[in-house]
Design an enzyme around this catalytic site. Structure first.
Site, PDB file in Angstrom:
ATOM      1  CG  ASP A 182     107.505 -65.875 -84.085  1.00  0.00           C
ATOM      2  OD1 ASP A 182     106.938 -64.330 -83.993  1.00  0.00           O
ATOM      3  OD2 ASP A 182     107.198 -66.373 -85.180  1.00  0.00           O
TER       4      ASP A 182
ATOM      5  CG  ASP B 162      81.678 -69.102 -42.114  1.00  0.00           C
ATOM      6  OD1 ASP B 162      81.063 -68.110 -41.644  1.00  0.00           O
ATOM      7  OD2 ASP B 162      82.753 -69.009 -43.016  1.00  0.00           O
TER       8      ASP B 162
ATOM      9  N   GLY C 135      83.612 -60.690 -50.823  1.00  0.00           N
ATOM     10  CA  GLY C 135      82.223 -59.992 -51.520  1.00  0.00           C
ATOM     11  C   GLY C 135      81.553 -59.464 -50.243  1.00  0.00           C
ATOM     12  CG  LEU C 136      79.590 -61.416 -45.794  1.00  0.00           C
ATOM     13  CD1 LEU C 136      78.413 -61.494 -46.352  1.00  0.00           C
ATOM     14  CD2 LEU C 136      79.932 -62.764 -45.207  1.00  0.00           C
TER      15      LEU C 136
HETATM   16  S1  SF4 Z   1     104.842 -59.599 -86.495  1.00  0.00           S
HETATM   17 FE1  SF4 Z   1     104.020 -61.444 -85.703  1.00  0.00          FE
HETATM   18  S2  SF4 Z   1     104.863 -63.287 -86.967  1.00  0.00           S
HETATM   19 FE2  SF4 Z   1     106.233 -61.606 -87.256  1.00  0.00          FE
HETATM   20  S3  SF4 Z   1     107.713 -61.597 -85.561  1.00  0.00           S
HETATM   21 FE3  SF4 Z   1     106.230 -60.444 -84.750  1.00  0.00          FE
HETATM   22  S4  SF4 Z   1     104.564 -61.523 -83.601  1.00  0.00           S
HETATM   23 FE4  SF4 Z   1     105.924 -62.879 -85.022  1.00  0.00          FE
END
Ligand code: SF4
Ligand code: SF4
Lengths: 430, 560
Positions: free
Chosen positions: B36, B307, B442-443
């Site tokens: 995480d 324009d 685009g133009l």
């Molecule tokens: S598996 Fe999911 S919850 Fe576990 S560390 Fe990786 S991202 Fe985080």
């Protein structure tokens, strides 16, 4: 800089060689990705495979962020996000998973292999993905093969995701009759694979199989005659299960830099009893070319200090390359974990007394880094900009996993990756 | 369980990180596994922050499960306190820690640290990033200000007429869309009408600053997704009125100024008049330098310039957070003369507001956080411009449609080095440029397409903004359009493999060779519409093969 080993591992050993090297083992906040990140390169490698993470919104957010927010309009990975309802009762979660898989296979009829990838939440609630894979195989095999592994952050770091993924394929590898055959284990860029294949052909080594294969459906065979040569140093579990299927490991340094590549090829050549002359002759053109290419960067790097934060498990082989072939001084070489079976040949090549650290307390490690003021710091993306802002040149470690850096023709490219941040600092005047 | 390829919002603890990272003196201890920690790179890489977010993760592993993890929380809290000496600590958990139920907030509170501890309980399996940010801000503000709340029915002394009113600006966070520049622009707007800024929070604020919030006369709810809960509480507790207009676009900026004038009883008529100066044909000497007038936007004039004529009726699809989507709808239709062909948001909390706007334009709002559903809706609406998030940028690229990003989630290129606010007068200028430029491209592409036969044009020479669809993908999108028209269901259209769709045409209608050749001569940015119109005309008139003649008959009957 001398490292104080933490109390867990008393530093009683006086080290003469590196085999009884004392390692600083740290526990604390780790700043590494989880194994889910492996999906980001594995889905490129095996283009007929799809990776379905069974996890949380965090997991989905992680692979999305690690994949450069959105490189692909239609990625070959996705997440089955667990919701409150799934947490309530397990039977329900299994049905839900089946429904999501149905939905996915309907959308992507081109999928040949589907990996169900476990995450921290799915492990903690004990959602049995092995059972789920078995159940789904009953319905979809042979059109689609369903495999499962865990990339969870409570079990795996960054590159261990590849280990777990390859490990999940081992039981379904076909039985081999070849006597002997070579299996190169660990995903390589296709171009590097081709280079190695040409060298093996020249040497008369074969048949050669690469694992993982380019198509997940084309699994390489394995048997008693299979000799394993590791291209990546993070495949602990895969190697052990390959061994349990009869293969033998050829321990070797990894094919980074000229020296590493030569040692690696030599390991295979010896197993095939290729005589010395033939070997030298076969590699000579590449070696000479690589030496010329490397020299330019060696000059830029030699005498410079490097500090490696733990990230991908490539740290030790890279440190060996940086010190022995680029003349760099190693301040600290951090790595997430050390598997002696796979790392001893590399550790023995490090300068005696190299400060190795395993695991991480990122704050303390940052303190050490700041104190040492290395010329280049190899670290993850979360740390790179803050360190740059403190005046330190950094190299994102993740690039080392994604770029072709193995083999002779990439030796200079590898050095260049480290020289570039220094060169950049030299150029900038603002 | 819900299948997703990309998500618009991260988990709620990432929202909490956005609050902590925006502030000074706050530290967040997050009970979470090692993976995480990826969230750090959102701030250091994507937003190019020069410091790590003030977050300490416990990074527990499987072997720690069952006992050890609670101890890890305490160690982390203690270490983080020692090392960072924050004035306030937030303590919370990510999705995995929620499952192991260590109650990190209560653990930390039990440690008797000499600073306030805000325990964050953000349900990771039912809530998302913006909600997490909103709750975090609310709990932080409430924890600090609760002791200062006056008893009910306390009389609030009226501000004396000679004292300038003071405002709090609530809502800008780290990793928001252009928050850094918006604040500057809003402060400038307030100065223009004689309002002082008391506190900007969370961005740049310290906990001490939060304690001064009650000193202001009113609160500006700048990013409702994040600020509304807090503003409502402040209104109830301290009697501070909330300004709800978000000043994105010229009209909204005028409304914003007017709303403040009314709420704090100051005269803003001069400011409003100045803001009109460039537009209404009342050209005089005093306005000679109006182009440099910082108290007016150039958008109204640019929009009127010849324009811009080609912008008329451009079909635009809008998707983003509710705040930016609503603002974009108003700007697109009232200030740039576009036609809205789709609008939606992933901010479910503000679905009602977005639905109302959609209804005004005869549309049904797309309220979804399912990227695939949004993609299907975009394909179905066949817009000429997409205004969206990083995700829609990809959808648009896939469909070969120009796109501008108007809302988070963002990528590193959406955090430009130059000053580029979205709010206020300058914000409107920035918006004009950044929405119109992709269309210019685009133009340009059209011209390149016209000269494609010229040998000077290498194959694949296309605009630098996005790679134009290749021959193949152009064919593919044509086919997709057919499929859409054929099935009438966007979902299927996108999901049906292209090859299958080739055979299908609308009600068995086919294009003759000369008809198709003529269609190809039509500029690609109107081709889709003309094709659809013609096919509808054909089916209404029982024509089964569309020839060159049919094409012109349809054109005569329907108009461009
Ligand atoms: S598996 Fe999911 S919850 Fe576990 S560390 Fe990786 S991202 Fe985080
Ligand atoms: S490394 Fe940075 S710039 Fe590159 S894709 Fe990731 S976030 Fe974007």
């Amino acid at each position: 800089m001398a490292l104080e080993p933490c109390t867990e591992v008393p530093a009683t050993n006086i080290k003469k060689s590196n085999t009884d090297l004392s390692v600083l083992k740290e526990r604390g906040q780790r700043e590494v990705f989880c194994g889910l990140t492996g999906i980001v390169w594995l889905h490129r490698k095996m283009q007929d495979a799809f990776f379905l993470v069974v996890g949380s919104r965090t997991c989905a957010h992680l692979i999305q962020s690690a994949a450069g927010v959105m490189i692909f309009a239609e990625p070959r990975f996705g997440t089955a996000i667990l919701g409150e309802r799934d947490l309530a009762g397990l039977a329900d979660a299994n049905e839900e998973l089946d429904r999501v898989v149905d939905q996915l296979l309907e959308r992507r009829p081109d999928i040949g292999t589907l990996f169900l990838v476990g995450s921290c939440p799915s492990e903690v609630i004990k959602l049995d993905l092995a059972k789920a894979a078995e159940r789904l195989n009953h319905r979809f095999f042979p059109k689609v093969r369903i495999l499962n592994y865990s990339g969870s952050g409570i079990e795996t770091t960054f590159t261990q995701g590849e280990d777990a993924c390859l490990g999940s394929m081992v039981p379904v590898l076909p039985h081999s009759q070849d006597e002997p055959s070579l299996m190169v284990v660990g995903s390589l860029a296709d171009v590097v694979e081709d280079q190695f294949q040409r060298l093996f052909d020249k040497l008369g080594i074969g048949p050669v199989y690469f694992f993982p294969p380019r198509r997940a459906a084309q699994l390489p065979p394995i048997g008693k005659g299979t000799k394993l040569l590791l291209a990546q140093p993070f495949l602990s579990d895969t190697v052990r299960s390959l061994i349990s299927r009869g293969a033998t490991l050829l321990p070797s340094p990894y094919p980074f830099g000229i020296e590493g590549t030569t040692a690696w090829l030599k390991t295979a050549a010896d197993a095939w009893n290729i005589d010395h002359e033939r070997f030298e002759e076969a590699i000579a053109p590449q070696v000479n070319r690589a030496k010329i290419a490397l020299e330019r960067y060696r000059q830029a790097l030699t005498g410079r200090k490097a500090f490696l934060f733990p990230d991908s498990q490539l740290e030790i082989p890279l440190a060996r390359f940086l010190s022995r072939e680029c003349g760099m001084e190693l301040v600290e070489v951090g790595t997430p974990y050390i598997d002696r079976l796979l790392m001893d040949t590399e550790i023995n090549l490090l300068p005696v007394g190299t400060a190795l650290s395993e695991g991480q307390d990122v704050e303390k490690q940052l303190d050490r880094c700041r104190e040492a003021r290395p010329d280049i710091t190899v670290c993850g993306l979360g740390l790179a900009n803050p360190l740059e802002a403190e005046g330190m040149a950094t190299k994102w470690s993740i690039e080392l996993v994604f770029s072709p850096i193995h083999g002779y023709d990439q030796a200079a490219d590898l050095a260049e990756l480290f020289a570039r941040p220094l060169e950049r600092r030299r150029r900038l005047t603002v | 369980m819900e299948l997703t390829l990309w998500t618009y919002e991260g988990p709620p603890h990432v929202g909490a990180m956005r609050i902590a990272t925006g502030m000074e003196g706050v530290h967040y201890v997050l009970h979470a596994p090692q993976g995480d920690t990826y969230a750090d790179l959102l701030f250091t890489m994507i937003e190019r922050r020069d410091r790590r977010p003030p977050v300490t993760y416990t990074t527990f592993q499987a072997r720690d499960l069952g006992g050890d993890t609670a101890e890890m929380v305490k160690t982390s809290v203690r270490d983080a306190y020692e090392r960072f000496k924050p004035q306030v600590m937030l303590v919370g958990e990510s999705c995995t820690a929620e499952l192991i139920q260590d109650q990190p907030g209560s653990l930390a509170k039990g440690m008797k640290l000499p600073i306030p501890i805000v325990s964050l309980e953000l349900p990771a399996y039912s809530k998302k990033e913006n909600w997490g940010a909103s709750e975090t801000l609310y709990h932080l503000v409430r924890t600090l200000l609760l002791p200062l709340v006056p008893p009910p029915n306390t009389h609030k002394p009226k501000r004396e007429a000679h004292i300038r009113p003071k405002a709090n600006i609530i809502g800008p966070t780290a990793l928001g869309f252009r928050c850094r520049d918006d604040i500057r622009e809003v402060i400038k707007l307030l100065a223009e009408i004689g309002v002082d800024v008391n506190v900007v929070a969370p961005m740049g604020a310290t906990p001490d600053d939060l304690l001064r919030i009650p000193d202001a006369d009113f609160n500006i709810c700048l990013y409702p997704e994040i600020a509304l809960t807090t503003c409502n509480w402040l209104q109830r507790s301290f009697g501070q009125p909330t300004i709800k207009t978000v000043p994105i676009g010229v009209g909204a900026t005028r409304d914003f100024i007017a709303e403040i004038g009314k709420v704090v009883e100051i005269d803003v008529s001069e400011a409003l008049k100045r803001s009109q100066s460039d537009t209404l044909g009342n050209w005089d000497v005093s306005r000679l330098s109006s182009a440099n007038n910082p108290n007016a936007s150039r958008l109204p004039w640019y929009s009127r310039s010849v324009d811009s004529t080609y912008l008329t009726g451009k079909r635009v699809f809008i998707f983003g957070d509710a705040t930016h989507a609503l603002a974009a709808a108003r700007i697109a239709t009232e200030e740039l003369g576009f036609t809205l062909v789709g609008i939606g948001t992933y901010s479910r909390e503000f679905a009602r507001e977005v639905r109302e706007v959609a209804k005004k334009h005869g549309l049904e709002a797309v309220i979804s956080d399912d990227y695939l559903a949004v993609e299907a809706k975009v394909a179905e609406a066949a817009p000429e411009l997409v205004l969206g998030t990083q995700m829609e940028r990809h959808i648009a690229k896939r469909l070969g449609i120009p796109c501008a990003v108007i809302s988070a989630p963002i990528h590193v290129q959406d955090v430009p080095a130059r000053y580029s606010p979205q709010m206020g007068w300058e914000g409107a200028n920035v918006i004009f440029d950044s929405w119109v430029h992709p269309l210019m491209m685009g133009l340009e592409e059209h011209l390149i397409g016209m000269f494609r036969e010229d040998f000077e044009f290498a194959e694949g020479h296309m605009s630098h903004l996005h790679t134009a669809p290749s021959q193949d993908s152009r064919r593919e999108s044509l086919v997709t359009e057919q499929a859409i028209a054929a099935t009438g269901s966007s979902n299927q259209a996108v999901l049906t493999p292209v090859a299958q769709a080739v055979a299908q045409t609308v009600d068995g209608i086919t294009w003759s060779v000369d008809g198709e050749a003529e269609l190809k001569k039509i500029p690609f940015f109107v081709r889709g519409k003309i094709k659809r119109n013609t096919e509808k005309f054909a089916s209404d008139h029982g024509i089964s093969t569309i020839t060159l003649e049919t094409l012109y008959e349809a054109k005569a009957a329907i108009g461009k």
